[in-house]
Design a protein around this motif. Structure first.
Motif, PDB file in Angstrom:
ATOM      1  N   LEU A  29       0.866  -1.181   0.000  1.00  0.00           N
ATOM      2  CA  LEU A  29       0.000   0.000   0.000  1.00  0.00           C
ATOM      3  C   LEU A  29       0.900   1.228   0.000  1.00  0.00           C
ATOM      4  O   LEU A  29       1.721   1.403   0.900  1.00  0.00           O
ATOM      5  N   LEU A  30       0.776   2.049  -1.032  1.00  0.00           N
ATOM      6  CA  LEU A  30       1.639   3.203  -1.246  1.00  0.00           C
ATOM      7  C   LEU A  30       0.931   4.478  -0.801  1.00  0.00           C
ATOM      8  O   LEU A  30      -0.187   4.763  -1.237  1.00  0.00           O
ATOM      9  N   LEU A  31       1.566   5.240   0.081  1.00  0.00           N
ATOM     10  CA  LEU A  31       1.032   6.508   0.570  1.00  0.00           C
ATOM     11  C   LEU A  31       1.825   7.654  -0.049  1.00  0.00           C
ATOM     12  O   LEU A  31       3.030   7.777   0.188  1.00  0.00           O
ATOM     13  N   ILE A  32       1.159   8.515  -0.838  1.00  0.00           N
ATOM     14  CA  ILE A  32       1.826   9.616  -1.526  1.00  0.00           C
ATOM     15  C   ILE A  32       1.320  10.930  -0.943  1.00  0.00           C
ATOM     16  O   ILE A  32       0.132  11.249  -1.022  1.00  0.00           O
ATOM     17  N   MET A  33       2.225  11.711  -0.361  1.00  0.00           N
ATOM     18  CA  MET A  33       1.847  12.966   0.281  1.00  0.00           C
ATOM     19  C   MET A  33       1.882  14.111  -0.732  1.00  0.00           C
ATOM     20  O   MET A  33       2.217  13.926  -1.894  1.00  0.00           O
ATOM     21  N   GLY A  34       1.484  15.316  -0.278  1.00  0.00           N
ATOM     22  CA  GLY A  34       1.239  16.421  -1.191  1.00  0.00           C
ATOM     23  C   GLY A  34       2.255  17.544  -1.153  1.00  0.00           C
ATOM     24  O   GLY A  34       3.409  17.381  -0.737  1.00  0.00           O
ATOM     25  N   LEU A  35       1.798  18.715  -1.592  1.00  0.00           N
ATOM     26  CA  LEU A  35       2.631  19.899  -1.736  1.00  0.00           C
ATOM     27  C   LEU A  35       3.383  20.245  -0.458  1.00  0.00           C
ATOM     28  O   LEU A  35       2.803  20.269   0.633  1.00  0.00           O
ATOM     29  N   SER A  36       4.671  20.511  -0.610  1.00  0.00           N
ATOM     30  CA  SER A  36       5.500  20.984   0.501  1.00  0.00           C
ATOM     31  C   SER A  36       5.458  20.052   1.706  1.00  0.00           C
ATOM     32  O   SER A  36       5.687  20.479   2.833  1.00  0.00           O
ATOM     33  N   SER A  37       5.153  18.794   1.464  1.00  0.00           N
ATOM     34  CA  SER A  37       4.979  17.843   2.563  1.00  0.00           C
ATOM     35  C   SER A  37       5.959  16.687   2.446  1.00  0.00           C
ATOM     36  O   SER A  37       6.425  16.355   1.360  1.00  0.00           O
TER      37      SER A  37
END
Length: 282
Positions: A29-37
């Motif tokens: 399970l791949l968790l992809i975070m967002g902008l400036s994170s």
């Protein structure tokens, strides 16, 4: 700060930092975070909850956290971040994974489901949008996102915590005040990429509308969005849900552009419920 969990993968353009946790025998399970994170912006409670069943992998995207450029930094498209994640799966010998993305990470997750469908078991898009024209905040909020940090450490941490308060949940603001300050502190001390944040925003702004592509997504899909989100309004989540036939929609009226502590168990449970549907599709 659990740096001992950090691992590194030599990809084509970056040396990517990631963590590989949870059940080693579980589905990836791949968790992809967002902008400036950074990868630490995923609440550890969600990682641990999902890790009971899944092998949870969370990277620092290019221009974030401890991921480093191999050559001189340059502007890129959102597709390049998606390519990094596919290369990471290749590095780990993973054929298919459940893909969960938040904010810009949700945009990347959508792109993976569209352009790398054979690698995606299920999709979860959190506080995101199929295109920046749908639900995206005005320039003032975006400018706060890339506002130059003060040289003084304490002032810089305070500014970051104030940004979390600006875009985050209002209902849970008081309960999460100390957690937001702690996260701002850990993020500041771990890594800073001011120019990288600008490149990430540019990549998101330049990305074509994914709505037509999302209409072809056939994996189990879950869309989560908060009614108090002031960075990407809930219209973004509604549009994502409308574009993906058969998707599940979980609007959370008391969630902002964050994952407040009071909701992490509910969010983790919803992610698992959606991923469980993949068994009937594969």
């Amino acid at each position: 700060m659990n740096e001992e969990r950090d691992q590194f993968a030599e990809l084509s353009e970056v040396r990517m930092c990631f963590r590989d946790e949870g059940n080693p025998a579980g589905e990836p399970l791949l968790l992809i975070m967002g902008l400036s994170s950074q990868l630490i912006h995923w609440p550890q409670e969600i990682v641990d909850q999902l890790g009971e069943r899944y092998r949870v992998i969370r990277p620092d995207n290019r221009d974030s956290g401890l991921t480093e450029w191999k050559d001189a930094p340059r502007q890129y498209f959102l597709r390049a971040i998606a390519r990094d994640t596919v290369e990471l799966l290749d590095h780990l010998g993973i054929e298919r994974a459940h893909v969960v993305g938040a904010s810009m990470g949700g945009m990347v997750a959508q792109l993976l489901a569209i352009e790398n469908a054979s690698r995606v078991l299920s999709l979860c898009s959190i506080m995101s949008t199929p295109h920046v024209s749908i639900g995206m905040a005005d320039g003032e909020v975006l400018q706060e996102l890339v506002k130059k940090l003060p040289e003084d450490r304490d002032a810089a941490i305070a500014q970051t915590a104030a940004l979390y308060a600006l875009i985050g949940s209002k209902t849970h603001a008081e309960a999460d005040r100390a957690r937001r300050l702690d996260l701002a502190t850990r993020a500041y001390d771990r890594a800073r990429h001011p120019e990288g944040s600008v490149r990430q925003i540019s990549a998101a702004l330049m990305a074509p509308n994914r709505t037509p592509g999302l209409r072809g997504v056939r994996v189990p899909a879950l869309v989560i969005h908060g009614g108090e989100d002031s960075l990407i309004g809930i219209a973004g989540g509604a549009a994502t849900h409308a574009a993906i036939a058969g998707s599940t929609y979980l609007p959370l009226p008391d969630m902002g552009h964050d994952l407040p502590h009071a909701l992490v168990t509910q969010v983790g449970t919803a992610i698992h419920s959606n991923a469980s549907r993949a068994a009937a599709v594969v």
